[in-house]
Enzyme design. Structure first.
Site, PDB file in Angstrom:
ATOM      1  N   LYS A 105      -6.108  -1.992 -10.791  1.00 18.48           N
ATOM      2  CA  LYS A 105      -5.204  -2.824 -11.586  1.00 18.48           C
ATOM      3  C   LYS A 105      -5.558  -4.306 -11.517  1.00 18.48           C
ATOM      4  CE  LYS A 105      -3.153   0.314 -10.088  1.00 18.48           C
ATOM      5  NZ  LYS A 105      -3.493   1.733  -9.799  1.00 18.48           N
ATOM      6  N   TRP A 113       5.106   7.291  -5.801  1.00 21.87           N
ATOM      7  CA  TRP A 113       4.059   7.668  -6.762  1.00 21.87           C
ATOM      8  C   TRP A 113       3.793   9.165  -6.599  1.00 21.87           C
ATOM      9  CZ3 TRP A 113      -1.690   7.692  -5.506  1.00 21.87           C
ATOM     10  CH2 TRP A 113      -2.461   7.940  -6.644  1.00 21.87           C
ATOM     11  N   ASP A 154       0.056   1.514   1.223  1.00 17.25           N
ATOM     12  CA  ASP A 154      -0.673   1.761  -0.013  1.00 17.25           C
ATOM     13  C   ASP A 154      -0.588   0.455  -0.808  1.00 17.25           C
ATOM     14  OD1 ASP A 154      -1.696   2.493  -2.422  1.00 17.25           O
ATOM     15  OD2 ASP A 154      -0.374   4.211  -2.749  1.00 17.25           O
TER      16      ASP A 154
HETATM   17  N1  PLA Z   1      -1.179   4.101  -5.217  1.00 16.57           N
HETATM   18  C1  PLA Z   1      -0.217   3.822  -6.096  1.00 16.57           C
HETATM   19  C2  PLA Z   1       1.121   3.426  -5.600  1.00 16.57           C
HETATM   20  C3  PLA Z   1      -0.485   3.888  -7.470  1.00 16.57           C
HETATM   21  O1  PLA Z   1       0.473   3.601  -8.323  1.00 16.57           O
HETATM   22  C4  PLA Z   1      -1.769   4.279  -7.913  1.00 16.57           C
HETATM   23  C5  PLA Z   1      -2.087   4.389  -9.364  1.00 16.57           C
HETATM   24  C6  PLA Z   1      -2.744   4.538  -6.939  1.00 16.57           C
HETATM   25  C7  PLA Z   1      -2.416   4.450  -5.590  1.00 16.57           C
HETATM   26  C8  PLA Z   1      -4.138   4.970  -7.228  1.00 16.57           C
HETATM   27  O2  PLA Z   1      -4.848   4.281  -8.148  1.00 16.57           O
HETATM   28  P1  PLA Z   1      -6.429   4.308  -8.139  1.00 16.57           P
HETATM   29  O3  PLA Z   1      -6.866   5.596  -7.534  1.00 16.57           O
HETATM   30  O4  PLA Z   1      -6.843   4.162  -9.544  1.00 16.57           O
HETATM   31  O5  PLA Z   1      -6.847   3.160  -7.303  1.00 16.57           O
HETATM   32  N2  PLA Z   1      -1.016   4.766 -10.192  1.00 16.57           N
HETATM   33  C9  PLA Z   1      -1.171   4.788 -11.664  1.00 16.57           C
HETATM   34  C10 PLA Z   1      -2.280   5.691 -12.125  1.00 16.57           C
HETATM   35  C11 PLA Z   1      -1.482   3.391 -12.168  1.00 16.57           C
HETATM   36  C12 PLA Z   1      -2.262   7.085 -11.586  1.00 16.57           C
HETATM   37  O6  PLA Z   1      -1.227   7.744 -11.541  1.00 16.57           O
HETATM   38  O7  PLA Z   1      -3.350   7.520 -11.191  1.00 16.57           O
HETATM   39  C13 PLA Z   1       0.183   5.225 -12.226  1.00 16.57           C
HETATM   40  O8  PLA Z   1       0.328   5.248 -13.457  1.00 16.57           O
HETATM   41  O9  PLA Z   1       1.115   5.472 -11.444  1.00 16.57           O
END
Ligand code: PLA
Length: 467
Positions: free
Chosen positions: A312, A195, A276
């Site tokens: 989510k 991510w 995570d």
């Molecule tokens: N960790 C991972 C692996 C994630 O994909 C995301 C969210 C988070 C943490 C953090 O989300 P939160 O802070 O809302 O709890 N990833 C999303 C959104 C869904 C983003 O980038 O913020 C994504 O589209 O990858």
């Protein structure tokens, strides 16, 4: 007001282009704005030098700002996609960028169980007092139990420090601050790819990181050998960041046997696993199954960090609710770690927001609501599985090249890693109005059955016609 001051200032300066900067500033001062004077740069500082352009007035006007040296930041690779999507007026547009669940009608979804919990909270007339720094006690208990299971020895022995965080991101950030303060120089190893925000989080916390091999484009699967070799080669006592389930962006998770081997190497090297968990219940539809990786490490008696998110699985994206858990080898260590997490949180944001924490605590704490949540989660996970299948079927039916698209079915969670490169992903957006991240990731949670064929056409065109 500000803009009229600027234009007055510009007019005054352009009328006298030969005036020195200092004279210009003096002239501006005569315009008589207190705000303006307070922004004037020190005339001796280098930042106050006029650029050699005909528009000295603008240079001076802008240079009045102390923020002149700040360049425009690039748009965020994930959240910036949503901004671009909103600006597109084409009716065929599809937002598969951010991982946010949509209904079959492509509308945002508030879980019924969340509405019920909110009604209960309203009836009770909950107050808006500050929470303690560590967050809502009922939430912290519920979230740790959800992660490890209520009867886990870790819980019974009080070996876990749980602090409510600002969702997954804020919890990861708090853990990073703990690493930076108490493990100076220790490295965090992150998967390649991961991510995108992980790198930002560790950079901002000044925690060094490097990557371990994870995705193998040749097999469109896990590079298990590479992963194990890189984890083994990391300096002893490194933090190994692992996605608890539904790896983002690849959708490829280790098998239970592979998890055991990963745990072996981590234990052998005295590393600290750092999970995570952003998709518990969203990958398989089962909260327990999706927590199996973390529980496997806990069962070995290892010390672990786990960041959790309810964005989510409970659809609480904007409530910013999650937690950081540190499983320690003793209750005493857990108490000290918790005290330090609170100490780190206090100057960052003081204490966390209460609304989402109450929703989670109410849903998990009430057997009827808990059951309803699980059913809704299964529905959401099921809808994603259905569009995954339909997308695969559409690709196989339409693509006559013989390409094997079955990797899409093997991936789990809300994303599919299509294998499209940057130029192909750009074609998806520019030609087909399909918004996605440039690494080739699409969020299936933003796709409907009705749009699968259109998406398949876009993917086939981008894959075969763009190099
Ligand atoms: N960790 C991972 C692996 C994630 O994909 C995301 C969210 C988070 C943490 C953090 O989300 P939160 O802070 O809302 O709890 N990833 C999303 C959104 C869904 C983003 O980038 O913020 C994504 O589209 O990858």
């Amino acid at each position: 007001m500000a803009s009229s001051m600027l234009s007055l200032a510009s007019a005054s300066a352009s009328a006298s282009p030969s005036l020195s900067l200092h004279d210009n500033l003096k002239g501006r001062v005569k315009l008589g704005s207190v705000n303006f004077i307070s922004c004037l740069p020190d005339k001796t500082s280098s930042s106050a030098k006029a650029k050699p352009s005909g528009r000295i007035s603008m240079t001076v006007g802008v240079n009045v700002s102390r923020f002149e040296g700040i360049a425009m930041a690039p748009p965020d690779p994930i959240l910036g996609v949503s901004e671009a999507f909103r600006a597109d007026t084409n009716e065929k547009k599809l937002n598969l960028g951010v991982g946010a669940y949509r209904t079959e009608e492509l509308q945002p979804y508030v879980l019924k169980v969340v509405k019920k919990a909110e009604n209960l909270m309203l009836e009770r007339g909950e107050n808006k007092e500050y929470l303690p720094i560590e967050g809502l006690a009922a939430f912290n208990k519920a979230t740790a139990e959800l992660l490890l299971g209520a009867d886990n020895p870790v819980m019974k022995e009080g070996r876990i420090a749980t602090v409510q965080g600002l969702s997954g991101t804020g919890s990861l950030r708090l853990a990073s601050a703990l690493i930076e303060r108490y493990f100076p120089g220790a490295k965090v190893l992150i998967s390649s790819p991961t991510w995108g925000n992980h790198k930002n989080i560790f950079n901002d916390a000044r925690v060094p990181w490097s990557e371990y091999r994870y995705y193998d484009p040749k097999t469109v699967g896990l590079d298990f050998e590479g992963m194990v070799a890189d984890v083994k080669a990391a300096p002893e006592g490194s933090f190994i960041l692992l996605h608890g389930c539904a790896h983002n962006p690849t959708g490829i998770d280790p098998t239970p046997e592979q998890w055991e081997k990963i745990a072996d190497v981590i234990q052998e090297k005295n590393h600290i696993p750092f999970f995570d968990v952003a998709y518990q219940g969203f990958a398989s539809g089962s909260l327990d199954q999706d927590a199996a990786s973390v529980r496997l490490f806990a069962a070995r008696g290892m010390e672990i960090l786990v960041a959790q998110s309810y964005s989510k699985n409970l659809g609480l994206y904007a409530e910013r609710i999650g937690a950081i858990n540190v499983v320690c080898s003793s209750a005493d260590a857990a108490a000290r770690v918790k005290s330090q997490l609170k100490r780190l949180a206090r100057p960052m944001y003081s204490n966390p927001p209460v609304h989402g924490a109450r929703i989670v605590a109410n849903v998990v704490g009430d057997p009827a609501l808990f059951g309803e949540w699980k059913a809704e989660m299964e529905l959401m996970a099921g809808r994603i599985k259905n569009v995954r299948q339909k997308l695969y079927d559409s690709l196989m039916a339409k693509d006559k090249s013989g390409k094997d698209w079955s990797f899409i079915l093997k991936q789990i969670g809300m994303f599919s890693f299509t294998g499209l490169n940057k130029a192909q992903s750009e074609n998806m957006t520019n030609k087909w109005h399909v918004y996605m991240t440039k690494d080739g990731r699409i969020s299936l949670a933003g796709l409907s059955l009705a749009k699968c064929e259109y998406l398949a056409d876009a993917i086939i065109d981008s894959y075969h016609n763009v190099s």
